[in-house]
Write a protein that holds these residues in place. Structure first.
Motif, mmCIF file in Angstrom:
data_model
loop_
_atom_site.group_PDB
_atom_site.id
_atom_site.type_symbol
_atom_site.label_atom_id
_atom_site.label_comp_id
_atom_site.label_asym_id
_atom_site.label_seq_id
_atom_site.Cartn_x
_atom_site.Cartn_y
_atom_site.Cartn_z
ATOM 1 N N GLY A 1 12.591 2.679 -12.547
ATOM 2 C CA GLY A 1 13.149 1.888 -11.453
ATOM 3 C C GLY A 1 12.263 1.865 -10.231
ATOM 4 N N LEU A 2 12.926 1.758 -9.106
ATOM 5 C CA LEU A 2 12.264 1.565 -7.821
ATOM 6 C C LEU A 2 12.617 2.753 -6.932
ATOM 7 C CD1 LEU A 2 11.627 -1.360 -5.898
ATOM 8 C CD2 LEU A 2 13.829 -0.532 -5.197
ATOM 9 N N GLU A 3 11.620 3.340 -6.296
ATOM 10 C CA GLU A 3 11.847 4.504 -5.443
ATOM 11 C C GLU A 3 11.341 4.204 -4.037
ATOM 12 O OE1 GLU A 3 10.330 9.140 -5.095
ATOM 13 O OE2 GLU A 3 9.701 7.910 -6.796
ATOM 14 N N THR A 4 12.231 4.293 -3.071
ATOM 15 C CA THR A 4 11.844 4.140 -1.673
ATOM 16 C C THR A 4 11.403 5.513 -1.180
ATOM 17 O OG1 THR A 4 13.505 2.424 -1.395
ATOM 18 C CG2 THR A 4 12.600 3.370 0.599
ATOM 19 N N VAL A 5 10.159 5.619 -0.762
ATOM 20 C CA VAL A 5 9.597 6.887 -0.314
ATOM 21 C C VAL A 5 9.564 6.860 1.207
ATOM 22 C CG1 VAL A 5 7.583 8.401 -0.396
ATOM 23 C CG2 VAL A 5 8.201 7.033 -2.403
ATOM 24 N N ALA A 6 10.401 7.686 1.800
ATOM 25 C CA ALA A 6 10.497 7.794 3.255
ATOM 26 C C ALA A 6 11.241 9.082 3.558
ATOM 27 C CB ALA A 6 11.242 6.590 3.827
ATOM 28 N N ALA B 1 0.843 -1.197 0.000
ATOM 29 C CA ALA B 1 0.000 0.000 0.000
ATOM 30 C C ALA B 1 0.878 1.247 0.000
ATOM 31 C CB ALA B 1 -0.906 -0.012 1.234
ATOM 32 N N PRO B 2 0.308 2.394 -0.398
ATOM 33 C CA PRO B 2 1.082 3.641 -0.295
ATOM 34 C C PRO B 2 1.478 3.877 1.162
ATOM 35 C CG PRO B 2 -0.953 3.991 -1.513
ATOM 36 C CD PRO B 2 -1.025 2.617 -0.924
ATOM 37 N N PRO B 3 2.543 4.620 1.382
ATOM 38 C CA PRO B 3 2.987 4.827 2.766
ATOM 39 C C PRO B 3 2.004 5.661 3.557
ATOM 40 C CG PRO B 3 4.204 6.250 1.281
ATOM 41 C CD PRO B 3 3.358 5.343 0.425
ATOM 42 N N ARG B 4 1.946 5.357 4.844
ATOM 43 C CA ARG B 4 1.204 6.240 5.739
ATOM 44 C C ARG B 4 2.100 7.446 6.010
ATOM 45 N NH1 ARG B 4 -0.830 2.100 10.251
ATOM 46 N NH2 ARG B 4 -0.192 0.332 9.030
ATOM 47 N N GLU B 5 1.611 8.386 6.761
ATOM 48 C CA GLU B 5 2.348 9.631 6.980
ATOM 49 C C GLU B 5 3.779 9.397 7.436
ATOM 50 O OE1 GLU B 5 0.059 12.143 9.535
ATOM 51 O OE2 GLU B 5 -1.732 11.869 8.308
#
Length: 166
Positions: free
Chosen positions: A31-36, A16-20
């Motif tokens: 490619g692949l993107e780590t969203v944090a 799932a998309p990230p929570r806050e």
């Protein structure tokens, strides 16, 4: 949601998309993107393998039973599930390997076949045989409110896994 993938306006997510405050993994054609807090972008040429070893998977009977128990405990006041379960995404790349905990998109679990087919599709992304935009194209054509049933999700994944490359 189809298999281990969540598709929306923001892109194609693994889980799932990230929570806050959480971590998310967005899949793009590049490619692949780590969203944090500290975003990391890896091109597909840098990625060697993606695995989700602990994706919550259950048979149809066990998924139904789990949903019934969650509903019953919520109705009698014991509360329900606090949120989606987390699953580990292991990314092996040219510089080593990383693990990320991302929220599952399935409540309470994916089918075992969805997990298997999702791993096959991920392997095709890594090999450069298919692009994640394939899922975004489906989402746009199906409509943003599309929520296929498990058998329909499996059929979509099977179709994508059989599809010819770029």
């Amino acid at each position: 949601m189809v298999g281990l993938f969540w598709v929306d306006r923001a892109g194609c997510w693994l889980g799932a998309p990230p929570r806050e405050e959480g971590v998310g993994i967005r899949l793009t054609d590049e490619g692949l993107e780590t969203v944090a807090e500290s975003a990391v972008v890896r091109s597909w040429t840098q990625v060697e393998q993606i695995a989700v070893p602990d994706a919550p998977a259950r048979s149809a009977f066990r998924r139904g039973l789990s949903m019934a128990i969650d509903l019953a405990t919520t109705m009698v006041g014991f509360g329900g599930p606090e949120g989606p379960p987390l699953m580990t995404v292991r990314v092996t790349h040219t510089d080593g390997a990383n693990e990320h905990s991302v929220p599952s998109a399935a409540g309470p679990a994916y089918t075992e076949r969805e997990v298997e087919l999702s791993h096959r599709l991920l392997a095709r992304f890594v090999a450069g045989e298919l692009n994640p935009s394939l899922l975004r194209d489906w989402w746009r054509s199906a409509g943003s409110s599309a929520s296929p049933k498990p058998a329909e999700r499996e059929a979509l994944l099977e179709q994508w896994c059989r599809q010819w490359g770029r």
